[in-house]
Design a protein around this motif. Structure first.
Motif, mmCIF file in Angstrom:
data_model
loop_
_atom_site.group_PDB
_atom_site.id
_atom_site.type_symbol
_atom_site.label_atom_id
_atom_site.label_comp_id
_atom_site.label_asym_id
_atom_site.label_seq_id
_atom_site.Cartn_x
_atom_site.Cartn_y
_atom_site.Cartn_z
ATOM 1 N N SER A 95 -13.837 4.976 -7.166
ATOM 2 C CA SER A 95 -13.474 3.556 -7.231
ATOM 3 C C SER A 95 -13.166 3.164 -8.668
ATOM 4 C CB SER A 95 -14.612 2.680 -6.701
ATOM 5 O OG SER A 95 -14.346 1.314 -6.960
ATOM 6 N N GLY A 96 -11.999 2.562 -8.849
ATOM 7 C CA GLY A 96 -11.627 2.110 -10.180
ATOM 8 C C GLY A 96 -12.578 1.072 -10.738
ATOM 9 N N PHE A 97 -13.243 0.347 -9.853
ATOM 10 C CA PHE A 97 -14.155 -0.706 -10.305
ATOM 11 C C PHE A 97 -15.372 -0.149 -11.054
ATOM 12 C CE2 PHE A 97 -12.583 -3.325 -6.470
ATOM 13 C CZ PHE A 97 -11.471 -3.735 -7.187
ATOM 14 N N THR A 98 -15.626 1.153 -10.926
ATOM 15 C CA THR A 98 -16.779 1.738 -11.618
ATOM 16 C C THR A 98 -16.571 1.797 -13.126
ATOM 17 O OG1 THR A 98 -15.911 3.980 -11.302
ATOM 18 C CG2 THR A 98 -17.412 3.138 -9.618
ATOM 19 N N LEU A 99 -15.352 1.505 -13.585
ATOM 20 C CA LEU A 99 -15.130 1.489 -15.039
ATOM 21 C C LEU A 99 -16.030 0.449 -15.704
ATOM 22 C CD1 LEU A 99 -13.469 2.648 -17.404
ATOM 23 C CD2 LEU A 99 -11.877 0.749 -17.084
ATOM 24 N N ARG A 100 -16.459 -0.519 -14.948
ATOM 25 C CA ARG A 100 -17.332 -1.560 -15.500
ATOM 26 C C ARG A 100 -18.614 -0.977 -16.100
ATOM 27 N NH1 ARG A 100 -19.052 -4.372 -9.819
ATOM 28 N NH2 ARG A 100 -20.024 -5.919 -11.162
ATOM 29 N N PHE A 101 -19.021 0.214 -15.625
ATOM 30 C CA PHE A 101 -20.268 0.836 -16.090
ATOM 31 C C PHE A 101 -20.052 1.788 -17.254
ATOM 32 C CE2 PHE A 101 -20.721 0.349 -11.362
ATOM 33 C CZ PHE A 101 -21.475 -0.811 -11.417
ATOM 34 N N ALA A 102 -18.800 2.022 -17.613
ATOM 35 C CA ALA A 102 -18.493 2.940 -18.715
ATOM 36 C C ALA A 102 -18.799 2.284 -20.055
ATOM 37 C CB ALA A 102 -17.030 3.363 -18.648
ATOM 38 N N SER A 103 -18.828 3.085 -21.077
ATOM 39 C CA SER A 103 -19.115 2.563 -22.414
ATOM 40 C C SER A 103 -17.987 1.658 -22.913
ATOM 41 C CB SER A 103 -19.280 3.730 -23.397
ATOM 42 O OG SER A 103 -18.030 4.401 -23.577
ATOM 43 N N TYR A 104 -18.327 0.786 -23.831
ATOM 44 C CA TYR A 104 -17.330 -0.094 -24.442
ATOM 45 C C TYR A 104 -16.240 0.739 -25.108
ATOM 46 C CZ TYR A 104 -15.188 -3.428 -27.671
ATOM 47 O OH TYR A 104 -14.284 -4.196 -28.352
ATOM 48 N N LYS A 105 -16.640 1.850 -25.707
ATOM 49 C CA LYS A 105 -15.696 2.710 -26.409
ATOM 50 C C LYS A 105 -14.606 3.219 -25.467
ATOM 51 C CE LYS A 105 -15.422 6.957 -29.165
ATOM 52 N NZ LYS A 105 -16.199 8.093 -29.726
ATOM 53 N N LEU A 106 -14.984 3.671 -24.277
ATOM 54 C CA LEU A 106 -13.995 4.174 -23.328
ATOM 55 C C LEU A 106 -13.136 3.042 -22.776
ATOM 56 C CD1 LEU A 106 -15.846 6.926 -21.230
ATOM 57 C CD2 LEU A 106 -14.193 7.222 -23.079
ATOM 58 N N ARG A 107 -13.739 1.903 -22.533
ATOM 59 C CA ARG A 107 -12.974 0.778 -21.985
ATOM 60 C C ARG A 107 -11.994 0.209 -22.995
ATOM 61 N NH1 ARG A 107 -16.170 -3.290 -21.212
ATOM 62 N NH2 ARG A 107 -18.181 -2.374 -21.781
ATOM 63 N N ASN A 108 -12.162 0.613 -24.253
ATOM 64 C CA ASN A 108 -11.272 0.147 -25.317
ATOM 65 C C ASN A 108 -10.360 1.264 -25.820
ATOM 66 O OD1 ASN A 108 -10.458 -2.065 -26.990
ATOM 67 N ND2 ASN A 108 -11.488 -1.092 -28.719
ATOM 68 N N ASP A 109 -10.420 2.419 -25.164
ATOM 69 C CA ASP A 109 -9.612 3.573 -25.559
ATOM 70 C C ASP A 109 -8.314 3.560 -24.740
ATOM 71 O OD1 ASP A 109 -8.459 6.239 -25.453
ATOM 72 O OD2 ASP A 109 -10.300 6.957 -26.404
ATOM 73 N N ARG A 110 -7.187 3.299 -25.389
ATOM 74 C CA ARG A 110 -5.928 3.121 -24.664
ATOM 75 C C ARG A 110 -5.536 4.342 -23.831
ATOM 76 N NH1 ARG A 110 -0.517 3.798 -24.467
ATOM 77 N NH2 ARG A 110 0.689 1.979 -23.759
ATOM 78 N N ASP A 111 -5.624 5.518 -24.410
ATOM 79 C CA ASP A 111 -5.230 6.731 -23.691
ATOM 80 C C ASP A 111 -6.117 6.954 -22.468
ATOM 81 O OD1 ASP A 111 -3.186 7.247 -25.475
ATOM 82 O OD2 ASP A 111 -4.409 8.557 -26.750
ATOM 83 N N PHE A 112 -7.409 6.742 -22.664
ATOM 84 C CA PHE A 112 -8.333 6.924 -21.534
ATOM 85 C C PHE A 112 -8.059 5.888 -20.448
ATOM 86 C CE2 PHE A 112 -12.144 5.717 -19.244
ATOM 87 C CZ PHE A 112 -12.516 6.943 -18.700
#
Length: 295
Positions: free
Chosen positions: A73-90
């Motif tokens: 589920s794409g919605f699980t990104l909410r639990f990822a680190s701030y660093k990954l959620r701010n990483d454009r390539d990721f």
């Protein structure tokens, strides 16, 4: 992610996973050590991406672990680190897997056209989380509407009055025209109505009522005198269907809608005498009589 472990260690961890499954345990209920174990967490996330929320901070920052969760589920990104959620390539890779991830990326990336374009390919509602500028971008909105026609409700008033966008929405579901957030002028646009009727055969009858609302509502003496008679006659003609409507048009090049509009404008805009309007009504009534004799 570190999965470079011995066969003996893999066997041991498989036994742990077996017990977890038998006892129906969540990652939340496991020890801190297991919540930080790459092999254990990866396998639990494969079955339920939402287990990511109970993983260690280290693993919430692991691209492979987080992408595995996003596969569920794409919605699980909410639990990822701030660093990954701010990483454009990721983030770009994440939304390609599931556009729902767009909802939880860093706000600074929500104005990135490429990321949004990839997201709406598989989740049109990503548009609702985009920056105001992109939400009003016609090119982007058209792509989103192709995925989710009901997104019409979420777009700007300017774009709701864009014929091309409404046409794209009704291709998928003509009944969208019945919703209040669709402007009336779009509901009576002939090409839009025709396209909508292919998926909603009864939509033409609804749009006829809208036509009359647009034409007659607001007239000062509506329902009184000759305008009231004209409105009643128009509704009677429409009960017989399109064949009779065509025979009652002013000429072959004038649509039924424009015929109705012309009769009203003769009286309301050109200040014609009421006797002239009565002549128009008589002409329309005669056309109806002739049409009924022919069918």
């Amino acid at each position: 992610m570190n999965l470079d472990i011995s066969e003996k260690e893999i066997k041991r961890k498989k036994q742990i996973l077996k017990k977890i499954k038998e006892k129906r345990l969540s990652l939340k209920e496991l020890s801190k050590e297991l919540q930080d174990d790459d092999y254990i967490v990866l396998n639990l996330i494969k079955n339920n991406g939402y287990e990511l929320q109970f993983a260690s901070d280290r693993l919430k920052n692991d691209p492979d672990i987080v992408l595995e969760a996003i596969n569920d589920s794409g919605f699980t990104l909410r639990f990822a680190s701030y660093k990954l959620r701010n990483d454009r390539d990721f983030v770009l890779n994440a939304v390609k897997i599931d556009g729902g991830a767009f909802k939880y990326i860093n706000s600074s990336l929500k104005s990135d056209k490429e990321i949004l374009t990839e997201a709406i390919k598989n989740w049109g509602y990503a548009l609702t989380s985009a920056s105001p500028e992109l939400r009003n971008n016609k090119e982007i909105v058209l792509k989103a509407i192709k995925q989710e026609p009901y997104l019409i409700e979420e777009i700007s008033e300017e774009l709701k009055n864009d014929k091309e966008i409404i046409l794209e929405a009704v291709k998928r579901n003509g009944n969208i025209l019945k919703f209040d957030y669709i402007p009336n002028l779009m509901k009576i646009e002939p090409e839009i109505v025709e396209v909508a009727s292919k998926t909603a055969p009864d939509i033409k009858e609804y749009c006829k009522r809208v036509e009359n609302k647009v034409l007659f509502d607001g007239l000062e003496d509506r329902g009184l005198g000759y305008l009231g008679i004209l409105e009643g006659l128009v509704k009677e003609i429409e009960t017989y269907g399109e064949e009779v409507e065509k025979k009652c048009c002013l000429n072959d090049k004038t649509s039924w809608y424009n015929t109705k509009k012309s009769y009203i404008e003769y009286y309301t805009k050109n200040n014609m005498e009421s006797t002239y309007l009565w002549d128009c009504i008589s002409q329309l009534a005669n056309s109806l009589s002739e049409a009924l004799r022919e069918i």
